[in-house]
Design a protein around this motif. Structure first.
Motif, PDB file in Angstrom:
ATOM      1  N   ALA A  26      31.373  38.463 -29.968  1.00  9.09           N
ATOM      2  CA  ALA A  26      31.565  39.427 -31.054  1.00  9.09           C
ATOM      3  C   ALA A  26      33.046  39.714 -31.276  1.00  9.09           C
ATOM      4  O   ALA A  26      33.514  39.792 -32.419  1.00  9.09           O
ATOM      5  N   GLU A  27      33.797  39.841 -30.197  1.00 10.78           N
ATOM      6  CA  GLU A  27      35.237  40.105 -30.318  1.00 10.78           C
ATOM      7  C   GLU A  27      35.966  38.921 -30.941  1.00 10.78           C
ATOM      8  O   GLU A  27      36.888  39.104 -31.740  1.00 10.78           O
ATOM      9  N   ALA A  28      35.554  37.702 -30.605  1.00  7.77           N
ATOM     10  CA  ALA A  28      36.167  36.516 -31.210  1.00  7.77           C
ATOM     11  C   ALA A  28      35.899  36.471 -32.712  1.00  7.77           C
ATOM     12  O   ALA A  28      36.790  36.152 -33.505  1.00  7.77           O
ATOM     13  N   PHE A  29      34.668  36.809 -33.120  1.00  6.96           N
ATOM     14  CA  PHE A  29      34.348  36.859 -34.546  1.00  6.96           C
ATOM     15  C   PHE A  29      35.183  37.911 -35.269  1.00  6.96           C
ATOM     16  O   PHE A  29      35.698  37.663 -36.350  1.00  6.96           O
ATOM     17  N   GLU A  30      35.293  39.072 -34.667  1.00  7.71           N
ATOM     18  CA  GLU A  30      36.057  40.149 -35.300  1.00  7.71           C
ATOM     19  C   GLU A  30      37.535  39.762 -35.416  1.00  7.71           C
ATOM     20  O   GLU A  30      38.136  39.933 -36.478  1.00  7.71           O
ATOM     21  N   LYS A  31      38.079  39.191 -34.360  1.00  7.70           N
ATOM     22  CA  LYS A  31      39.483  38.771 -34.356  1.00  7.70           C
ATOM     23  C   LYS A  31      39.744  37.694 -35.410  1.00  7.70           C
ATOM     24  O   LYS A  31      40.804  37.644 -36.014  1.00  7.70           O
ATOM     25  N   SER A  32      38.751  36.839 -35.651  1.00  8.87           N
ATOM     26  CA  SER A  32      38.888  35.743 -36.618  1.00  8.87           C
ATOM     27  C   SER A  32      38.561  36.156 -38.048  1.00  8.87           C
ATOM     28  O   SER A  32      38.626  35.333 -38.960  1.00  8.87           O
ATOM     29  N   GLY A  33      38.168  37.419 -38.255  1.00 10.16           N
ATOM     30  CA  GLY A  33      37.898  37.903 -39.603  1.00 10.16           C
ATOM     31  C   GLY A  33      36.521  37.583 -40.150  1.00 10.16           C
ATOM     32  O   GLY A  33      36.297  37.690 -41.357  1.00 10.16           O
ATOM     33  N   TYR A  34      35.587  37.208 -39.289  1.00 12.66           N
ATOM     34  CA  TYR A  34      34.230  36.892 -39.749  1.00 12.66           C
ATOM     35  C   TYR A  34      33.353  38.131 -39.899  1.00 12.66           C
ATOM     36  O   TYR A  34      32.425  38.122 -40.688  1.00 12.66           O
ATOM     37  N   VAL A  35      33.645  39.146 -39.096  1.00 19.27           N
ATOM     38  CA  VAL A  35      32.768  40.321 -39.072  1.00 19.27           C
ATOM     39  C   VAL A  35      33.581  41.607 -39.029  1.00 19.27           C
ATOM     40  O   VAL A  35      34.766  41.610 -38.693  1.00 19.27           O
TER      41      VAL A  35
END
Length: 142
Positions: A26-35
């Motif tokens: 979840a943190e990787a998605f947030e950091k990458s701008g997906y979520v």
């Protein structure tokens, strides 16, 4: 067919349990701008509802339907856990394919992933890959 890029691949991950593994995703998605923030809670809601373990040492965490509004854009990321992560019920996960998707998109992503990751031998080889290029080459082998 899905195309795994080096940016979406995370090798040598470590987690004490599935909650920590899902938090990493979840943190990787947030950091990458997906979520948007809060996606982790949506993923955990889904996991508590029905396990995202799909077999052969692979889990497919994604968010509950109620949290689809937190998805900015569809994408997936792959996390290698060489030492495995307990997913409960005696199941151990070595490869986590996390998805951020809207509407029915997770179904198509799951279909593509299960075609790619169809056996435990392949999962073992992916769990042992030491470079991103090696992982991607092994993933793409027939």
């Amino acid at each position: 067919m899905l195309l795994l890029t080096e940016d979406a691949l995370h090798l040598q991950c470590r987690a004490a349990n599935k909650t920590e593994a899902i938090r990493i995703a979840a943190e990787a998605f947030e950091k990458s701008g997906y979520v948007k923030p809060g996606f982790f809670n949506g993923m955990m809601t889904r996991e508590r509802s029905v396990s995202t373990y799909i077999g052969a040492g692979i889990a497919f965490p994604h968010c509950a339907k109620e949290s689809l509004d937190l998805v900015i854009k569809t994408g997936f990321q792959v996390f290698q856990f060489p030492n495995g992560v307990s997913w409960g019920g005696g199941k151990v996960v070595f490869i986590v394919v996390a998805v951020a998707a809207t509407k029915n998109e997770p179904i198509q992503v799951l279909a593509d992933i299960t075609n790619l990751l169809g056996n435990e031998v392949k999962t073992t080889l992916l769990a042992r890959a030491s470079t991103k290029q090696q992982f991607i080459e092994q993933l793409n082998k027939a």
